[in-house]
Motif scaffolding. Structure first.
Motif, PDB file in Angstrom:
ATOM      1  N   GLN A 159      37.449  57.573  96.537  1.00  0.00           N
ATOM      2  CA  GLN A 159      37.550  58.202  95.219  1.00  0.00           C
ATOM      3  C   GLN A 159      37.406  59.699  95.370  1.00  0.00           C
ATOM      4  N   LEU A 160      38.233  60.424  94.642  1.00  0.00           N
ATOM      5  CA  LEU A 160      38.301  61.873  94.810  1.00  0.00           C
ATOM      6  C   LEU A 160      38.101  62.569  93.469  1.00  0.00           C
ATOM      7  N   VAL A 161      37.292  63.614  93.475  1.00  0.00           N
ATOM      8  CA  VAL A 161      37.039  64.388  92.263  1.00  0.00           C
ATOM      9  C   VAL A 161      37.182  65.868  92.589  1.00  0.00           C
TER      10      VAL A 161
ATOM     11  N   CYS B  41      43.843  66.701  94.732  1.00  0.00           N
ATOM     12  CA  CYS B  41      43.348  66.373  96.068  1.00  0.00           C
ATOM     13  C   CYS B  41      43.803  64.949  96.373  1.00  0.00           C
ATOM     14  N   ALA B  42      44.153  64.690  97.632  1.00  0.00           N
ATOM     15  CA  ALA B  42      44.616  63.357  97.997  1.00  0.00           C
ATOM     16  C   ALA B  42      44.195  63.012  99.418  1.00  0.00           C
ATOM     17  N   ALA B  43      44.114  61.708  99.683  1.00  0.00           N
ATOM     18  CA  ALA B  43      43.715  61.214 101.003  1.00  0.00           C
ATOM     19  C   ALA B  43      44.786  60.280 101.547  1.00  0.00           C
ATOM     20  N   ARG B  44      44.994  60.386 102.846  1.00  0.00           N
ATOM     21  CA  ARG B  44      46.025  59.570 103.494  1.00  0.00           C
ATOM     22  C   ARG B  44      45.477  59.015 104.797  1.00  0.00           C
TER      23      ARG B  44
ATOM     24  N   ASP C 255      47.609  57.981  99.878  1.00  0.00           N
ATOM     25  CA  ASP C 255      47.062  56.698  99.438  1.00  0.00           C
ATOM     26  C   ASP C 255      46.164  56.813  98.212  1.00  0.00           C
ATOM     27  N   TYR C 256      45.380  57.871  98.137  1.00  0.00           N
ATOM     28  CA  TYR C 256      44.417  58.042  97.045  1.00  0.00           C
ATOM     29  C   TYR C 256      44.548  59.437  96.467  1.00  0.00           C
ATOM     30  N   TRP C 257      44.370  59.503  95.143  1.00  0.00           N
ATOM     31  CA  TRP C 257      44.544  60.764  94.432  1.00  0.00           C
ATOM     32  C   TRP C 257      43.382  61.021  93.474  1.00  0.00           C
ATOM     33  N   GLY C 258      43.048  62.298  93.323  1.00  0.00           N
ATOM     34  CA  GLY C 258      42.103  62.687  92.302  1.00  0.00           C
ATOM     35  C   GLY C 258      42.806  62.881  90.973  1.00  0.00           C
ATOM     36  N   GLN C 259      42.033  63.255  89.962  1.00  0.00           N
ATOM     37  CA  GLN C 259      42.576  63.421  88.606  1.00  0.00           C
ATOM     38  C   GLN C 259      43.199  64.790  88.400  1.00  0.00           C
ATOM     39  N   GLY C 260      42.887  65.728  89.246  1.00  0.00           N
ATOM     40  CA  GLY C 260      43.488  67.053  89.143  1.00  0.00           C
ATOM     41  C   GLY C 260      42.600  68.062  88.446  1.00  0.00           C
ATOM     42  N   THR C 261      42.835  69.318  88.744  1.00  0.00           N
ATOM     43  CA  THR C 261      42.126  70.421  88.103  1.00  0.00           C
ATOM     44  C   THR C 261      43.142  71.526  87.808  1.00  0.00           C
TER      45      THR C 261
END
Length: 122
Positions: free
Chosen positions: A3-5, A96-99, A110-116
């Motif tokens: 999870q990304l914030v 922000c994202a993770a791969r 694969d995973y994404w944050g909600q954005g800023t």
């Protein structure tokens, strides 16, 4: 699962600086490549910067080279995007994202944050 914030967005004048932070949850954070992306109104989401799991490899889009820096702190599960000499065309929502694989320079994460939101005024 990761999870990304994101945090650190805001409004600045052209030439200013911002530092975006991305806090990641999950014990396997250090095994993921991380990326920053942005999406401006009416435009496709685009790759901005990426960093390998051990910070040994970093990549920057041509439009931000010399102005932006990506870094990570695996001990803190954090990724950063230092943005200097900001321009109005940098205005966008930053994600922000993770791969969990290669290559890093892709939008297929694969995973994404909600954005800023980052807004740069002239």
């Amino acid at each position: 699962q990761v999870q990304l914030v994101e945090s650190g967005g805001g409004s600045v004048q052209a030439g200013g600086s911002l530092r975006l932070s991305c806090a990641a949850s999950g014990r396997t954070f250090s095994t993921y490549a991380m990326g920053w992306f942005r999406q401006a109104p009416g435009k496709e989401r685009e790759f901005v910067a990426g960093i390998g799991w051990n910070s040994g490899s970093t990549y920057l889009a041509n439009s931000v080279k010399g102005r932006f820096t990506i870094s990570r702190d695996n001990a803190k599960n954090m990724v950063y995007l230092e943005m200097n000499s900001l321009k109005p065309e940098d205005t966008a929502v930053y994600y922000c994202a993770a791969r969990n694989s290669w290559p890093i320079v892709t939008t297929d994460y694969d995973y994404w944050g909600q954005g800023t939101q980052v807004t740069v005024s002239s």
